[in-house]
Structure formats: C-alpha cells, structure tokens
Design an enzyme around this catalytic site. Structure first.
Site, mmCIF file in Angstrom:
data_model
loop_
_atom_site.group_PDB
_atom_site.id
_atom_site.type_symbol
_atom_site.label_atom_id
_atom_site.label_comp_id
_atom_site.label_asym_id
_atom_site.label_seq_id
_atom_site.Cartn_x
_atom_site.Cartn_y
_atom_site.Cartn_z
ATOM 1 N N CYS A 39 -5.262 0.412 10.922
ATOM 2 C CA CYS A 39 -6.231 -0.214 11.823
ATOM 3 C C CYS A 39 -6.279 0.569 13.142
ATOM 4 O O CYS A 39 -5.320 1.227 13.532
ATOM 5 C CB CYS A 39 -5.797 -1.651 12.085
ATOM 6 S SG CYS A 39 -7.004 -2.606 13.039
ATOM 7 N N ASP A 41 -6.209 -0.684 15.906
ATOM 8 C CA ASP A 41 -5.451 -1.489 16.873
ATOM 9 C C ASP A 41 -4.457 -0.615 17.665
ATOM 10 O O ASP A 41 -3.709 0.177 17.084
ATOM 11 C CB ASP A 41 -4.689 -2.572 16.096
ATOM 12 C CG ASP A 41 -4.132 -3.639 17.006
ATOM 13 O OD1 ASP A 41 -4.542 -4.799 16.856
ATOM 14 O OD2 ASP A 41 -3.269 -3.310 17.850
ATOM 15 N N ARG A 43 -1.775 -1.218 18.969
ATOM 16 C CA ARG A 43 -0.339 -1.474 18.762
ATOM 17 C C ARG A 43 0.208 -0.782 17.513
ATOM 18 O O ARG A 43 1.413 -0.775 17.272
ATOM 19 C CB ARG A 43 -0.105 -2.992 18.669
ATOM 20 C CG ARG A 43 -0.515 -3.726 19.926
ATOM 21 C CD ARG A 43 -0.650 -5.218 19.680
ATOM 22 N NE ARG A 43 -1.762 -5.527 18.775
ATOM 23 C CZ ARG A 43 -2.096 -6.756 18.391
ATOM 24 N NH1 ARG A 43 -1.408 -7.793 18.838
ATOM 25 N NH2 ARG A 43 -3.110 -6.955 17.573
ATOM 26 N N HIS A 100 -1.545 -4.898 9.454
ATOM 27 C CA HIS A 100 -0.649 -5.346 10.531
ATOM 28 C C HIS A 100 -0.910 -6.803 10.908
ATOM 29 O O HIS A 100 -1.979 -7.355 10.593
ATOM 30 C CB HIS A 100 -0.821 -4.447 11.769
ATOM 31 C CG HIS A 100 -2.127 -4.647 12.480
ATOM 32 N ND1 HIS A 100 -2.266 -5.457 13.585
ATOM 33 C CD2 HIS A 100 -3.366 -4.156 12.229
ATOM 34 C CE1 HIS A 100 -3.531 -5.438 13.987
ATOM 35 N NE2 HIS A 100 -4.223 -4.661 13.182
ATOM 36 N N CYS A 103 -4.259 -9.145 13.191
ATOM 37 C CA CYS A 103 -5.381 -8.188 13.102
ATOM 38 C C CYS A 103 -6.697 -8.882 13.487
ATOM 39 O O CYS A 103 -7.101 -9.854 12.847
ATOM 40 C CB CYS A 103 -5.477 -7.620 11.686
ATOM 41 S SG CYS A 103 -6.813 -6.412 11.511
HETATM 42 ZN ZN LIG Z 1 -6.275 -4.695 12.961
#
Ligand SMILES: [Zn+2]
Length: 208
Positions: A39, A41, A43, A100, A103
């Site tokens: 992703c 993302d 993190r 993860h 999400c």
């Molecule tokens: Zn995600």
C-alpha cells in the site's frame, strides 16, 4: 517536509558514506531480488520491514496494494508495467504482496470513505468491490476475534495473489524458474509481520 536540506545533507554525510561501495556498484545497474507490492500508506516501509539495502527491492505501491486482474489489464498499464518489468526483465525471484492494519483503502470499501471528493480513489478501489461485498456477507463476529476490517485487509492480500496469478507472464515464471510468491500482513501497532511462505500451489489452495 521540514528541514529537507538538512535531511539530504545527512543522507550524503552518513548513509551514503556508510554504503559508498554499494552505491558505486549500483550506479550502473540494478539487480533486485524481490518485487514488493504494498500500500502507498506512509507507515509501510519495505526496506525497513525486510531490512533491505538500496538495490534489493523493486516496488509497486498503490492504494490498498492492488494487482489488477488480467481481465482488467487495459486500464491499468502503469501498475502492470511495474510487475512485468520486475518479473520479465529484472527477473526477481520473489514477489511479496503486503497488506497492513488500519488500511484506509479497505476502510473506504467498508463504508468509511473520506468525506472529501476522491473519484479517482473510489474508481481504483472498485476492483475490490466484489471481495468486500463477499466479506461483508460472510463476516460473523461470533466466529472470529478479528474485526471485519482486519479480515478484509488479510483476504485482500490473497485476492491480489490470485490476480497476480491470472497473468500469463507470472504463470510462466512460476513454471520455468525458481520463483516464490509470499503473502504478508503488517500489523503496524505491534510491529509484527505475518508471512505465508508456503509453496505457490499451497498458497493458491488458501484462496477461496
Ligand atoms: Zn493501505
């Protein structure tokens, strides 16, 4: 980003100098062993999770770590070209598909979409609508300790591996050379990364 010049200077004076020989080797070629599909993302950081150095991991990042199915190839050439190049040209020997916790993409599919207009994001996430509907129809909180979000996040990883396998160049690579596809799920709060390192055949059996 705050203090961008300071961070760049620090990269040059610390990280670059610590790996100067490696950077010299990498200046003319790359030979990554792994394609990481994760992703976007902030993190989720592949190098950090898998303790890798520059040159080791080729990456595809998008909202909810989606791999378009072969029947959806026409409008997804940007995404698929990353996978194609990694497998057919760079000949990576491993693909890691990583979901993860928390999400936002999966959350949006479960009815918690951002309030701001995000037509491109929703169009992209359409690819997961049938999986999401299936999870919502089957989810029973009496049968699991996991939230519906976590169930969707984990099943989404297996769904994307199924989509990966729908492409002929992936099927060929699996058949013709030593090649692993690994499902993984990163739980951000605990730092735990679950992985399924079974053979491709066994992994496919896990996919509904
Ligand atoms: Zn995600």
């Amino acid at each position: 980003m705050k203090q961008i010049q300071k961070r760049l200077q620090q990269f040059k004076e610390v990280d670059f100098l610590n790996h100067q020989e490696l950077y010299e080797q990498l200046s003319n070629k790359q030979e990554p062993h792994t394609l990481f599909i994760g992703c976007s993302d902030s993190r989720v950081n592949a190098e950090l999770l898998f303790q890798a150095l520059p040159g080791e991991i080729f990456q595809l990042r998008n909202i909810a770590n989606i791999v378009p199915h072969v029947t959806n190839s026409d409008r997804q050439s940007s995404t698929l070209s990353v996978i194609e190049y990694a497998v057919s040209v760079l000949e990576v020997d491993t693909i890691i598909v990583c979901g993860h916790s928390n999400c936002g993409g999966c959350r949006a599919l479960l009815g918690d979409a951002p309030k701001q207009p995000v037509p491109h994001t929703l169009h992209w996430l359409d690819q997961m609508t049938s999986l999401s509907q299936d999870v919502q129809a089957r989810y029973n909180p009496d049968e699991t300790d996991e939230s519906i979000n976590t169930v969707l996040e984990k099943l989404n990883v297996l769904e994307q591996i199924k989509n990966l396998m729908s492409h002929e160049f992936i099927q060929q690579a699996v058949k013709e050379r030593s090649f692993s596809v690994i499902a993984s799920y990163y739980d951000i709060g605990s730092g735990h990364v679950y992985t399924n390192t079974k053979s491709n055949d066994e992994l496919l059996e896990l996919i509904p």
